[in-house]
Design a protein around this motif. Structure first.
Motif, PDB file in Angstrom:
ATOM      1  N   ALA A  58      53.392  31.643  11.595  1.00 47.36           N
ATOM      2  CA  ALA A  58      52.522  30.454  11.034  1.00 47.36           C
ATOM      3  C   ALA A  58      52.423  29.580   9.691  1.00 47.36           C
ATOM      4  N   ALA A  59      53.350  28.028   9.776  1.00 45.25           N
ATOM      5  CA  ALA A  59      52.854  27.184   8.568  1.00 45.25           C
ATOM      6  C   ALA A  59      51.823  26.663   8.444  1.00 45.25           C
ATOM      7  N   LYS A  60      50.910  27.181   7.077  1.00 45.29           N
ATOM      8  CA  LYS A  60      49.715  26.317   6.266  1.00 45.29           C
ATOM      9  C   LYS A  60      50.359  26.007   6.116  1.00 45.29           C
ATOM     10  N   PHE A  61      49.885  24.096   6.434  1.00 44.69           N
ATOM     11  CA  PHE A  61      50.125  22.677   5.164  1.00 44.69           C
ATOM     12  C   PHE A  61      48.651  22.436   4.791  1.00 44.69           C
ATOM     13  N   GLN A  62      48.762  22.567   3.030  1.00 40.82           N
ATOM     14  CA  GLN A  62      47.475  21.902   3.063  1.00 40.82           C
ATOM     15  C   GLN A  62      47.731  20.751   1.521  1.00 40.82           C
ATOM     16  N   ARG A  63      47.069  20.068   1.409  1.00 40.88           N
ATOM     17  CA  ARG A  63      47.366  18.887   0.953  1.00 40.88           C
ATOM     18  C   ARG A  63      46.803  19.909  -0.433  1.00 40.88           C
ATOM     19  N   LYS A  64      47.565  18.965  -2.161  1.00 36.76           N
ATOM     20  CA  LYS A  64      47.490  19.562  -3.222  1.00 36.76           C
ATOM     21  C   LYS A  64      45.789  18.282  -3.451  1.00 36.76           C
ATOM     22  N   ARG A  65      45.531  17.252  -3.253  1.00 35.68           N
ATOM     23  CA  ARG A  65      44.831  16.420  -3.930  1.00 35.68           C
ATOM     24  C   ARG A  65      44.072  16.244  -1.936  1.00 35.68           C
ATOM     25  N   ARG A  66      42.954  16.870  -3.396  1.00 41.05           N
ATOM     26  CA  ARG A  66      41.335  16.503  -1.626  1.00 41.05           C
ATOM     27  C   ARG A  66      40.295  15.631  -2.415  1.00 41.05           C
ATOM     28  N   LYS A  67      39.774  15.426  -1.330  1.00 45.21           N
ATOM     29  CA  LYS A  67      38.934  14.126  -2.007  1.00 45.21           C
ATOM     30  C   LYS A  67      38.628  13.641  -4.149  1.00 45.21           C
ATOM     31  N   GLY A  68      40.221  13.190  -4.161  1.00 46.05           N
ATOM     32  CA  GLY A  68      41.005  12.839  -4.950  1.00 46.05           C
ATOM     33  C   GLY A  68      40.500  13.823  -6.174  1.00 46.05           C
ATOM     34  N   ALA A  69      40.582  15.423  -5.555  1.00 43.70           N
ATOM     35  CA  ALA A  69      40.966  16.251  -6.760  1.00 43.70           C
ATOM     36  C   ALA A  69      41.889  16.725  -7.206  1.00 43.70           C
ATOM     37  N   ASP A  70      42.368  17.169  -7.393  1.00 50.00           N
ATOM     38  CA  ASP A  70      44.119  18.540  -7.672  1.00 50.00           C
ATOM     39  C   ASP A  70      43.556  19.742  -7.511  1.00 50.00           C
ATOM     40  N   CYS A  71      44.194  20.065  -6.130  1.00 51.27           N
ATOM     41  CA  CYS A  71      43.402  21.674  -5.300  1.00 51.27           C
ATOM     42  C   CYS A  71      44.375  22.084  -5.918  1.00 51.27           C
ATOM     43  N   ARG A  72      45.949  22.340  -6.681  1.00 52.26           N
ATOM     44  CA  ARG A  72      46.471  23.230  -6.622  1.00 52.26           C
ATOM     45  C   ARG A  72      46.147  24.377  -7.118  1.00 52.26           C
ATOM     46  N   MET A  73      45.727  24.840  -8.165  1.00 50.69           N
ATOM     47  CA  MET A  73      44.585  25.643  -8.696  1.00 50.69           C
ATOM     48  C   MET A  73      44.372  26.675  -7.155  1.00 50.69           C
ATOM     49  N   ASP A  74      43.275  25.760  -6.397  1.00 54.81           N
ATOM     50  CA  ASP A  74      43.358  26.489  -5.420  1.00 54.81           C
ATOM     51  C   ASP A  74      43.989  27.287  -4.722  1.00 54.81           C
ATOM     52  N   ILE A  75      45.314  26.429  -4.532  1.00 56.03           N
ATOM     53  CA  ILE A  75      45.579  27.314  -3.620  1.00 56.03           C
ATOM     54  C   ILE A  75      46.899  28.822  -4.160  1.00 56.03           C
ATOM     55  N   LEU A  76      46.945  28.054  -5.426  1.00 55.51           N
ATOM     56  CA  LEU A  76      47.812  29.486  -5.599  1.00 55.51           C
ATOM     57  C   LEU A  76      46.628  30.131  -6.105  1.00 55.51           C
ATOM     58  N   ASN A  77      45.663  30.534  -5.962  1.00 56.64           N
ATOM     59  CA  ASN A  77      44.141  31.253  -6.280  1.00 56.64           C
ATOM     60  C   ASN A  77      44.554  32.263  -4.645  1.00 56.64           C
ATOM     61  N   GLU A  78      44.647  31.411  -3.531  1.00 56.83           N
ATOM     62  CA  GLU A  78      44.746  31.870  -2.129  1.00 56.83           C
ATOM     63  C   GLU A  78      46.483  32.743  -2.315  1.00 56.83           C
TER      64      GLU A  78
END
Ligand code: ADP
Ligand code: MG
Length: 372
Positions: A58-78
């Motif tokens: 299962a490939a989970k595609f997530q945008r790094k920018r959400r509502k104009g904010a950089d959310c890369r760290m959230d994905i690294l946390n996951e």
């Protein structure tokens, strides 16, 4: 009002990861197949086949920018939490990670049976039996006990984030979606609100400390939904839902729990307790008589009807939305939290939850919205 969630520091996140993030194209190694497996607030999940092995993922595609904010760290946390939990069979396995200029793609073990949500809202014949729920609850608790032993809280346990390896025959559970997970091993100030309206614990609404007990409340709600098909706190709008939660307004009537053992009700009651310190822990739940039955309570009855044992073939839900699920504006809900390991000794940062928000669109059935 405080700043937006995105602008705040998100302490408790782990961003040091060991998995190699691949920069070569995902499509060189995987072929997407079939329809989407699911969608959440920010992610689209698709089935794919690894070209080198023919294995399904299962490939989970997530945008790094959400509502104009950089959310890369959230994905690294996951990713970090998935790495930490890889020894536990009930947490979805992470295979690989790819990154493009706009997205991070998590290649995950495919849980082909879909969300337990589908069976929670299914008709009687397709619904879980109490025996099913007992087995699945043990697995959920075993996965969550593992996380809590490692000082990780999931903070978004709900039927959409508990998947099955197969639907018919009923397989095993896989816990997914560690996007809101946090480490609890240091006394930490958390400046965001987390969770999904129907599943959030009263301490979240009261701006009190988050702890492992916060997950246990959600497991109480989850078990209630799995057994009865009804969401215990869901009101006509979000304000009513939150009021129901803060008053612990739960229907334990024999009508709702028709054909379900009193031990199951007792189990739920040990979790839907307002004071987090008085709530059962995951380990205590695993020792609860409901999950260690002597003798078995109505083990073959359908949870919602004492009659049928038929378990017809069903396929995965076709009812996923066409676009990411909208979520309400959170600014009113964002508070300052203090967290500490497993307890909640520290004082809350804000006084109380305001009920002055516009209501959710009224939906009589179970919702999938996230308040962050
Ligand atoms: P979000 O953080 O956006 O909620 P999730 O990780 O919950 O994203 O994924 C969204 C949905 O995709 C899930 O609710 C589920 O239906 C599906 N899904 C996620 N991971 C898997 C998986 N490993 N196997 C099969 N389906 C999955
Ligand atoms: Mg999710």
């Amino acid at each position: 009002m405080p700043n937006s969630a995105a602008a705040m520091s998100k302490t408790g996140m782990v961003t040091k990861i060991h998995t190699r993030i691949r920069a070569d194209p995902f499509s060189a190694h995987y072929e997407l197949v079939g329809k989407e497996l699911g969608r959440g607030k920010f992610a689209v999940v698709k089935k794919c086949i690894e070209k080198a092995t023919g294995k399904q993922y299962a490939a989970k595609f997530q945008r790094k920018r959400r509502k104009g904010a950089d959310c890369r760290m959230d994905i690294l946390n996951e990713i970090a939490v998935l790495e930490l939990a890889k020894a536990n069979p009930y947490v979805v396995a992470l295979h690989e990670v790819y990154e493009t200029s706009t997205e991070i793609i998590l290649v995950l073990e495919c849980a082909a049976g879909g969300e337990i949500f589908d069976q929670c809202v299914a008709d009687n014949d397709e619904a879980f039996t109490e025996k099913d729920v007992m087995r699945l609850a043990r697995q959920i608790l075993s996965g969550v006990a593992f996380l809590h032993r490692n000082n990780v809280v999931h903070l978004d346990l709900k039927p959409q984030n508990i998947l099955l390896t197969s639907a018919r025959p009923l397989g095993d559970i896989r816990i997914v979606d560690f996007g809101l997970s946090r480490r609890m091993d240091s006394i930490t100030e958390v400046r965001e609100i987390l969770g999904t309206p129907e599943y959030v614990a009263p301490e979240i609404l009261n701006y009190e400390p988050i702890s492992t007990a916060t997950d246990m409340w959600s497991i109480g709600v989850l078990t209630y939904v799995m057994l009865t098909g009804e969401s215990p706190f869901l009101g006509d709008d979000k304000q009513v839902t939150f009021l129901n939660i803060s008053q612990v307004n739960v229907d334990y009537s024999p009508d709702t729990f028709d054909g379900i053992s009193s031990l199951a009700v007792d189990f739920i009651k040990s979790l839907l307790v307002k004071n987090p310190r008085k709530r059962a822990t995951a380990e205590e739940c695993l020792s609860h008589p409901w999950l260690n039955p002597h003798p078995h309570p109505h083990p073959h009855r359908h949870a919602r009807s004492a009659s049928s044992l038929d378990e017809p073939e069903t396929s995965q839900s076709e009812s996923e939305p066409d676009s990411p699920v909208p979520s309400p504006d959170l600014d009113d809900l964002i508070g300052s939290y203090l967290t500490c390991p497993g307890q909640g000794e520290l004082k809350a940062g804000r006084d109380a939850f305001s009920f002055g928000e516009p209501p959710f669109p009224a939906r009589p059935e179970i919702q999938q919205e996230v308040i962050c």
